[in-house]
Design a protein around this motif. Structure first.
Motif, PDB file in Angstrom:
ATOM      1  N   TYR A  17       0.824  -1.215   0.000  1.00 38.41           N
ATOM      2  CA  TYR A  17       0.000   0.000   0.000  1.00 38.41           C
ATOM      3  C   TYR A  17       0.855   1.260   0.000  1.00 38.41           C
ATOM      4  CZ  TYR A  17      -3.453   3.465   1.387  1.00 38.41           C
ATOM      5  OH  TYR A  17      -4.256   4.574   1.434  1.00 38.41           O
ATOM      6  N   ALA A  18       2.071   1.173   0.538  1.00 41.05           N
ATOM      7  CA  ALA A  18       2.947   2.343   0.614  1.00 41.05           C
ATOM      8  C   ALA A  18       3.691   2.610  -0.689  1.00 41.05           C
ATOM      9  CB  ALA A  18       3.954   2.163   1.754  1.00 41.05           C
ATOM     10  N   LEU A  19       3.566   1.743  -1.666  1.00 39.72           N
ATOM     11  CA  LEU A  19       4.336   1.869  -2.895  1.00 39.72           C
ATOM     12  C   LEU A  19       3.631   2.748  -3.918  1.00 39.72           C
ATOM     13  CD1 LEU A  19       5.592  -1.817  -3.309  1.00 39.72           C
ATOM     14  CD2 LEU A  19       6.637   0.081  -2.035  1.00 39.72           C
ATOM     15  N   GLY A  20       4.412   3.294  -4.837  1.00 44.89           N
ATOM     16  CA  GLY A  20       3.871   4.153  -5.875  1.00 44.89           C
ATOM     17  C   GLY A  20       4.660   4.009  -7.165  1.00 44.89           C
ATOM     18  N   PRO A  21       4.516   4.953  -8.093  1.00 46.54           N
ATOM     19  CA  PRO A  21       5.198   4.866  -9.387  1.00 46.54           C
ATOM     20  C   PRO A  21       6.708   4.682  -9.240  1.00 46.54           C
ATOM     21  CG  PRO A  21       3.569   6.620  -9.419  1.00 46.54           C
ATOM     22  CD  PRO A  21       3.656   6.149  -8.008  1.00 46.54           C
ATOM     23  N   GLY A  22       7.234   3.707  -9.948  1.00 40.14           N
ATOM     24  CA  GLY A  22       8.668   3.470  -9.952  1.00 40.14           C
ATOM     25  C   GLY A  22       9.183   2.569  -8.850  1.00 40.14           C
ATOM     26  N   ASP A  23       8.338   2.183  -7.900  1.00 37.55           N
ATOM     27  CA  ASP A  23       8.795   1.328  -6.789  1.00 37.55           C
ATOM     28  C   ASP A  23       8.827  -0.136  -7.222  1.00 37.55           C
ATOM     29  OD1 ASP A  23       9.146   3.416  -4.980  1.00 37.55           O
ATOM     30  OD2 ASP A  23       7.064   3.334  -4.295  1.00 37.55           O
ATOM     31  N   VAL A  24       9.679  -0.404  -8.186  1.00 34.65           N
ATOM     32  CA  VAL A  24       9.745  -1.744  -8.761  1.00 34.65           C
ATOM     33  C   VAL A  24      10.453  -2.717  -7.826  1.00 34.65           C
ATOM     34  CG1 VAL A  24      10.641  -3.127 -10.668  1.00 34.65           C
ATOM     35  CG2 VAL A  24       9.632  -0.879 -11.115  1.00 34.65           C
ATOM     36  N   ALA A  25      11.641  -2.331  -7.366  1.00 31.29           N
ATOM     37  CA  ALA A  25      12.413  -3.231  -6.502  1.00 31.29           C
ATOM     38  C   ALA A  25      11.664  -3.585  -5.220  1.00 31.29           C
ATOM     39  CB  ALA A  25      13.779  -2.615  -6.188  1.00 31.29           C
ATOM     40  N   PRO A  26      11.058  -2.607  -4.517  1.00 28.69           N
ATOM     41  CA  PRO A  26      10.294  -2.989  -3.320  1.00 28.69           C
ATOM     42  C   PRO A  26       9.145  -3.942  -3.617  1.00 28.69           C
ATOM     43  CG  PRO A  26      10.727  -0.637  -3.312  1.00 28.69           C
ATOM     44  CD  PRO A  26      11.141  -1.154  -4.659  1.00 28.69           C
ATOM     45  N   PHE A  27       8.513  -3.783  -4.782  1.00 31.15           N
ATOM     46  CA  PHE A  27       7.395  -4.666  -5.064  1.00 31.15           C
ATOM     47  C   PHE A  27       7.849  -6.081  -5.365  1.00 31.15           C
ATOM     48  CE2 PHE A  27       3.821  -6.487  -7.458  1.00 31.15           C
ATOM     49  CZ  PHE A  27       2.807  -6.255  -6.537  1.00 31.15           C
ATOM     50  N   TYR A  28       9.064  -6.239  -5.872  1.00 35.90           N
ATOM     51  CA  TYR A  28       9.595  -7.592  -5.993  1.00 35.90           C
ATOM     52  C   TYR A  28       9.691  -8.241  -4.614  1.00 35.90           C
ATOM     53  CZ  TYR A  28      10.802  -7.754 -10.974  1.00 35.90           C
ATOM     54  OH  TYR A  28      10.734  -7.807 -12.342  1.00 35.90           O
ATOM     55  N   GLY A  29      10.039  -7.433  -3.597  1.00 37.90           N
ATOM     56  CA  GLY A  29      10.047  -7.936  -2.233  1.00 37.90           C
ATOM     57  C   GLY A  29       8.655  -8.328  -1.763  1.00 37.90           C
ATOM     58  N   VAL A  30       7.654  -7.507  -2.116  1.00 39.17           N
ATOM     59  CA  VAL A  30       6.270  -7.839  -1.792  1.00 39.17           C
ATOM     60  C   VAL A  30       5.869  -9.142  -2.463  1.00 39.17           C
ATOM     61  CG1 VAL A  30       3.870  -7.122  -2.095  1.00 39.17           C
ATOM     62  CG2 VAL A  30       5.585  -5.446  -1.402  1.00 39.17           C
ATOM     63  N   ALA A  31       6.234  -9.297  -3.739  1.00 37.74           N
ATOM     64  CA  ALA A  31       5.899 -10.513  -4.469  1.00 37.74           C
ATOM     65  C   ALA A  31       6.550 -11.736  -3.828  1.00 37.74           C
ATOM     66  CB  ALA A  31       6.333 -10.385  -5.933  1.00 37.74           C
ATOM     67  N   LEU A  32       7.799 -11.563  -3.383  1.00 38.42           N
ATOM     68  CA  LEU A  32       8.515 -12.670  -2.751  1.00 38.42           C
ATOM     69  C   LEU A  32       7.846 -13.080  -1.438  1.00 38.42           C
ATOM     70  CD1 LEU A  32      11.113 -14.434  -2.980  1.00 38.42           C
ATOM     71  CD2 LEU A  32      12.238 -12.704  -1.568  1.00 38.42           C
ATOM     72  N   ALA A  33       7.529 -12.099  -0.589  1.00 36.33           N
ATOM     73  CA  ALA A  33       6.945 -12.405   0.716  1.00 36.33           C
ATOM     74  C   ALA A  33       5.514 -12.934   0.589  1.00 36.33           C
ATOM     75  CB  ALA A  33       6.968 -11.152   1.595  1.00 36.33           C
ATOM     76  N   SER A  34       4.693 -12.279  -0.233  1.00 37.55           N
ATOM     77  CA  SER A  34       3.306 -12.727  -0.382  1.00 37.55           C
ATOM     78  C   SER A  34       3.233 -14.074  -1.092  1.00 37.55           C
ATOM     79  CB  SER A  34       2.484 -11.678  -1.140  1.00 37.55           C
ATOM     80  OG  SER A  34       3.029 -11.422  -2.422  1.00 37.55           O
ATOM     81  N   GLY A  35       4.163 -14.335  -2.007  1.00 39.74           N
ATOM     82  CA  GLY A  35       4.207 -15.642  -2.650  1.00 39.74           C
ATOM     83  C   GLY A  35       4.555 -16.744  -1.671  1.00 39.74           C
ATOM     84  N   ALA A  36       5.538 -16.476  -0.813  1.00 40.16           N
ATOM     85  CA  ALA A  36       5.888 -17.462   0.211  1.00 40.16           C
ATOM     86  C   ALA A  36       4.690 -17.749   1.116  1.00 40.16           C
ATOM     87  CB  ALA A  36       7.073 -16.963   1.039  1.00 40.16           C
ATOM     88  N   ALA A  37       3.929 -16.706   1.440  1.00 36.55           N
ATOM     89  CA  ALA A  37       2.734 -16.892   2.265  1.00 36.55           C
ATOM     90  C   ALA A  37       1.687 -17.729   1.539  1.00 36.55           C
ATOM     91  CB  ALA A  37       2.157 -15.530   2.646  1.00 36.55           C
ATOM     92  N   LEU A  38       1.546 -17.528   0.231  1.00 33.89           N
ATOM     93  CA  LEU A  38       0.596 -18.316  -0.542  1.00 33.89           C
ATOM     94  C   LEU A  38       0.933 -19.800  -0.492  1.00 33.89           C
ATOM     95  CD1 LEU A  38      -1.812 -18.368  -2.552  1.00 33.89           C
ATOM     96  CD2 LEU A  38      -0.118 -18.169  -4.389  1.00 33.89           C
ATOM     97  N   GLY A  39       2.222 -20.124  -0.430  1.00 37.17           N
ATOM     98  CA  GLY A  39       2.625 -21.520  -0.341  1.00 37.17           C
ATOM     99  C   GLY A  39       2.004 -22.226   0.849  1.00 37.17           C
ATOM    100  N   ALA A  40       1.854 -21.514   1.959  1.00 37.41           N
ATOM    101  CA  ALA A  40       1.209 -22.098   3.136  1.00 37.41           C
ATOM    102  C   ALA A  40      -0.278 -22.334   2.879  1.00 37.41           C
ATOM    103  CB  ALA A  40       1.401 -21.181   4.346  1.00 37.41           C
TER     104      ALA A  40
END
Length: 421
Positions: free
Chosen positions: A304-327
């Protein structure tokens, strides 16, 4: 040694079919909304209405398909083959080039065919896994791990295939190429499963039918509560799946990264699934699943805190939320399977019904509300971006909190007895 090899072979075949199923399923929920909004020019209100109607029909038919699956166990091979063919046909209709036919009609027909085939094949695959676990005297988590890991591999491939094929064949033909590729993948998986399909239990006699009735399965302690939890827990993923490509393009303004971000998300889920399974064997499925769900909340609060150009942080979001989906994908179906006492296909049909009802609500409600909030695909201003960020990130956080509260009060009798199964 031979038995172990045979068991692994059976699990691997199920994993391959799960991969093919996921390979065709991902675009139905992630790519189709944006494809029809931007490539086909369908408005968000009309798009949401068609998606809601098609997914609602899909949800309603699932219990009927489950009932038929239990009644036609002896024909499970024919059932699975017909389901795969119907899914492939619907997929081709859905992702034909933009100029082929009226958009709302084609979307509706393609979704109905694809959803019906997907549901029938998924029900057969879940029941096949239940039959394997029963024959082995346990191992629900192991069966779920192979099945869901295979599904995640298929999802990872599907995440990248449209972009790769679009670059090779051109944007107009990329999704048609993907549809034809799915036909090939489905044929390979069907061939691997030929002669291997199993159904839970013997063919019903009158007495056996009563023992395996749908009502008795629901009356088993914990089944009804587990189904209700599964519905609420599916809502956050349904919202983010529908809005993912819109968020990446409209909020992050990083459309070229959409494919790699999806790949990171699902690859993280696949990589984390064995970890969650091992942790569940030590601490129990309930505690482990709650931990994964908490990780998901943290990830989307960050988004929710991300905006235009925040590509690298969103990769972190994808990594963490994906790991959570595995559970979610590994442990929740295993918790349901451990509670079932008869009527397996029909219970899993209801599970699928509730999961898809969540997707129907996400598409049918979120997209029109976003349009009212000022969001327009391809032309996102500050107001539309704020509405999209809240819908994509904050709404799933609140829904996950509600699901955690439900998880805390689930009956534990069957889970304790099969915590390591």
């Amino acid at each position: 040694m031979a038995d172990t090899a045979l068991a692994r072979g059976e699990l691997a075949r199920g994993g391959l079919m799960a991969a093919a199923l996921a390979f065709g399923g991902l675009p139905l929920y992630v790519h189709a909304p944006r494809y029809y909004a931007e490539e086909m020019g369908l408005g968000l209100g009309a798009l949401g209405a068609v998606l809601l109607a098609a997914r609602a029909l899909d949800s309603v038919q699932d219990p009927v398909l489950g009932w038929l699956a239990d009644r036609t166990r002896r024909y499970r091979e024919v059932w699975a083959l017909a389901a795969a063919a119907l899914l492939a046909a619907g997929f081709v209709v859905l992702f034909a080039p933009p100029g082929w036919g009226d958009a709302p009609v084609r979307l509706a027909l393609g979704l109905v065919a694809a959803f019906t085939g997907f549901s029938a094949l998924q029900i057969a695959l879940y029941d096949h896994g239940l039959a394997l676990a029963r024959a082995a005297g346990g191992g629900h988590t192991r069966v779920a791990l192979w099945r869901e890991a295979g599904g995640l591999v298929g999802i990872c491939l599907a995440a990248m295939a449209p972009a790769v094929l679009g670059a090779v064949l051109g944007p107009k033909a990329g999704f048609l190429g993907f549809a034809l590729l799915f036909v090939v993948v489905a044929a390979v998986a069907a061939g691997a499963m030929a002669g291997r399909w199993r159904a839970s239990g013997a063919i019903e006699s009158a007495a056996e039918g009563a023992a395996s009735s749908f009502r008795q399965a629901l009356e088993t302690p914990g089944v009804g509560a587990m189904l209700a939890f599964g519905f609420v827990n599916a809502l956050p993923t349904a919202v983010t799946s529908t809005l993912f490509l819109f968020f990446v393009g409209g909020v992050l303004q990083a459309e070229p990264h959409a494919g790699p971000m999806l790949l990171v998300f699902f690859a993280a889920a696949a990589a984390a699934a064995p970890f969650w399974a091992r942790l569940a064997a030590r601490t129990g499925r309930r505690r482990t699943l709650a931990l994964g769900m908490s990780l998901s909340i943290a990830a989307f609060a960050w988004a929710y805190a991300l905006g235009p150009g925040d590509v690298a942080p969103f990769y972190g979001v994808a990594l963490a939320s994906g790991a959570a989906l595995g559970a979610d994908m590994t442990l929740a179906p295993a918790m349901l399977a451990a509670r079932i006492e008869g009527g397996g296909a029909r219970v899993f049909a209801l599970w699928t019904f509730l999961q898809k009802s969540a997707l129907a609500l996400a598409a049918g409600v979120a997209l029109p509300l976003l349009a009212l909030g000022g969001f327009e695909p391809g032309a996102v201003d500050a107001q539309g971006r704020d509405a999209l960020s809240a819908a994509y990130a904050l709404v799933p956080c609140f829904l996950k909190l509600a699901a955690i509260a439900m998880l805390a009060v689930l009956p534990v009798e069957k889970e304790r007895s099969l915590a390591t199964s």
